[in-house]
Design an enzyme around this catalytic site. Structure first.
Site, PDB file in Angstrom:
ATOM      1  N   ASP A 247      -9.626   5.815  -2.841  1.00 51.45           N
ATOM      2  CA  ASP A 247      -8.439   6.275  -3.545  1.00 51.45           C
ATOM      3  C   ASP A 247      -8.870   6.966  -4.833  1.00 51.45           C
ATOM      4  OD1 ASP A 247      -9.213   4.194  -5.193  1.00 51.45           O
ATOM      5  OD2 ASP A 247      -7.159   3.787  -5.797  1.00 51.45           O
TER       6      ASP A 247
ATOM      7  N   CYS B 137     -12.406   1.756 -15.888  1.00 48.88           N
ATOM      8  CA  CYS B 137     -12.886   3.134 -15.735  1.00 48.88           C
ATOM      9  C   CYS B 137     -11.693   4.055 -15.501  1.00 48.88           C
ATOM     10  CB  CYS B 137     -13.872   3.205 -14.568  1.00 48.88           C
ATOM     11  SG  CYS B 137     -14.820   4.735 -14.488  1.00 48.88           S
TER      12      CYS B 137
ATOM     13  N   CYS C  31     -15.571   1.745 -21.694  1.00 50.27           N
ATOM     14  CA  CYS C  31     -16.953   1.520 -21.268  1.00 50.27           C
ATOM     15  C   CYS C  31     -17.546   0.268 -21.922  1.00 50.27           C
ATOM     16  CB  CYS C  31     -17.803   2.749 -21.572  1.00 50.27           C
ATOM     17  SG  CYS C  31     -17.226   4.253 -20.729  1.00 50.27           S
TER      18      CYS C  31
ATOM     19  N   TYR D 215      -6.345   6.953   3.346  1.00 46.64           N
ATOM     20  CA  TYR D 215      -6.462   5.865   2.391  1.00 46.64           C
ATOM     21  C   TYR D 215      -5.725   4.608   2.861  1.00 46.64           C
ATOM     22  CZ  TYR D 215      -5.287   2.585  -1.127  1.00 46.64           C
ATOM     23  OH  TYR D 215      -5.102   1.391  -1.752  1.00 46.64           O
TER      24      TYR D 215
ATOM     25  N   CYS E 136     -17.155  -2.472 -19.514  1.00 48.34           N
ATOM     26  CA  CYS E 136     -17.564  -2.182 -18.135  1.00 48.34           C
ATOM     27  C   CYS E 136     -18.833  -2.944 -17.757  1.00 48.34           C
ATOM     28  CB  CYS E 136     -17.802  -0.686 -17.952  1.00 48.34           C
ATOM     29  SG  CYS E 136     -18.296  -0.257 -16.268  1.00 48.34           S
TER      30      CYS E 136
ATOM     31  N   GLU F  45       0.819  -1.206   0.000  1.00 52.76           N
ATOM     32  CA  GLU F  45       0.000   0.000   0.000  1.00 52.76           C
ATOM     33  C   GLU F  45       0.857   1.263   0.000  1.00 52.76           C
ATOM     34  OE1 GLU F  45      -2.981   0.235  -0.718  1.00 52.76           O
ATOM     35  OE2 GLU F  45      -3.474  -1.885  -0.627  1.00 52.76           O
TER      36      GLU F  45
ATOM     37  N   CYS G 148     -24.428   3.341 -15.342  1.00 59.84           N
ATOM     38  CA  CYS G 148     -23.536   4.478 -15.086  1.00 59.84           C
ATOM     39  C   CYS G 148     -24.179   5.790 -15.534  1.00 59.84           C
ATOM     40  CB  CYS G 148     -22.210   4.262 -15.813  1.00 59.84           C
ATOM     41  SG  CYS G 148     -21.068   5.656 -15.699  1.00 59.84           S
TER      42      CYS G 148
END
Length: 297
Positions: free
Chosen positions: A144, A199, A206, A126, A209, A43, A215
């Site tokens: 994030d 995305c 798209c 985060y 997606c 992370e 969306c």
DNA sequence: TACGCGTGGCG
DNA sequence: TCGCCAAGCGT
């Protein structure tokens, strides 16, 4: 403002199912046997850094310093050296400090709660939420840049979120969490992954997606971004560039370097010396007698 | 809140 | 080409 028209349960179901088949399960820190320390390292290394660059460094660190105690026992300068060209090298120093704090305050373990994690250097909202969720299964709200973009598009119909995370956006992220704990944990990683792979900021796919038909942004014809200008990061001739070059020279040398070996790190000698001083002030460089410098012992 | 902080790849 | 962007944090 969220439209309130997007069915959240369906959103969760679709995104989580997409992640089950399309997510990068091969990433080592996603392996079920990866210890919390490995998740923690991943992370911090991933902050503002593409994962493709993180993975090889992560493997080196996990082999060399498999526990917080192992890293804490090393010289901070060795962490900076092993950081290589990952960028933002103060993160290496903060990892070393965090490992030391884990040894001193947490019995050598990565702490579990966001509050304890937030108290560690280099850990913000985060990272604290991500480690709590991904390493320990706590259903924290993980936000994030990927999550922000996915929520801005799907729920608010905007191409991009605001420049900085504000309270309303944090509320939206919290309100969009699944109620069920297991579903929430998967959602956290799945929605991030959707933002990273599909995305994306430029050239969103798209057609691939799983929630394109839900969306708000897509259904509205993908209107262009119309907010304030998103400021770029200057590079050429900046202190950043000079600091990077100074540190590169020091990383590449096993022995301390005389100031003469560092002077050519930029076009402006005064700027170079100012940057060298700032690196010393940051703890990234250690000054020695007779104007010699090295990574901190 | 806005800014400084590394580095490199991509459209 | 070159600006934009990348699993943010600290001040």
């Amino acid at each position: 403002m969220p439209s309130g028209r997007v069915p959240l349960a369906l959103l969760h179901e679709r995104v989580n199912a997409w992640y089950a088949t399309e997510g990068r399960a091969h990433l080592p820190w996603r392996h079920p046997d990866c210890p919390p320390w490995g998740v923690f390292l991943s992370e911090v290394m991933s902050q503002q850094t593409p994962l493709a660059r993180v993975e090889p460094i992560w493997h080196e660190w996990m082999e060399r310093w498999p526990t917080p105690a192992a890293l804490a026992a090393a010289a901070p300068g060795e962490a900076v050296r092993a950081w290589g060209r990952l960028g933002y090298p103060r993160r290496a120093l903060r990892l070393h400090e965090a490992a030391t704090a884990m040894v001193e305050r947490h019995d050598g373990q990565v702490p579990r709660t966001p509050e304890e994690l937030l108290a560690l250097p280099g850990v913000g909202a985060y990272t604290a939420a991500a480690v709590s969720c991904f390493a320990f299964g706590l259903p924290e709200v993980v936000v994030d840049t990927n999550v922000r973009r996915v929520l801005a598009r799907t729920l608010e119909g905007k191409a991009f979120p605001h420049l900085t995370l504000n309270r309303a956006e944090a509320r939206l992220a919290a309100a969009s969490m699944p109620a069920d704990r297991d579903t929430a944990n998967t959602w956290n990683v799945a929605v991030m992954e959707l933002g990273a792979l599909v995305c994306v900021a430029r050239g969103p796919r798209c057609g691939d997606c799983p929630v394109a038909d839900l969306c708000a942004w897509n259904l509205d014809g993908r209107p262009a971004y119309d907010g304030p200008p998103r400021r770029g990061q200057a590079w050429h001739g900046t202190d950043r560039q000079v600091r990077g070059e100074l540190l590169r020279r020091l990383r590449d040398s096993v022995t301390p370097l005389p100031v003469q070996a560092l002077e050519g790190s930029g076009d402006d000698p005064l700027q170079v010396m100012r940057c060298l001083d700032s690196l010393v002030a940051d703890g990234l460089v250690e000054p020695l007698p007779r104007r010699r410098y090295r990574l901190p012992a």
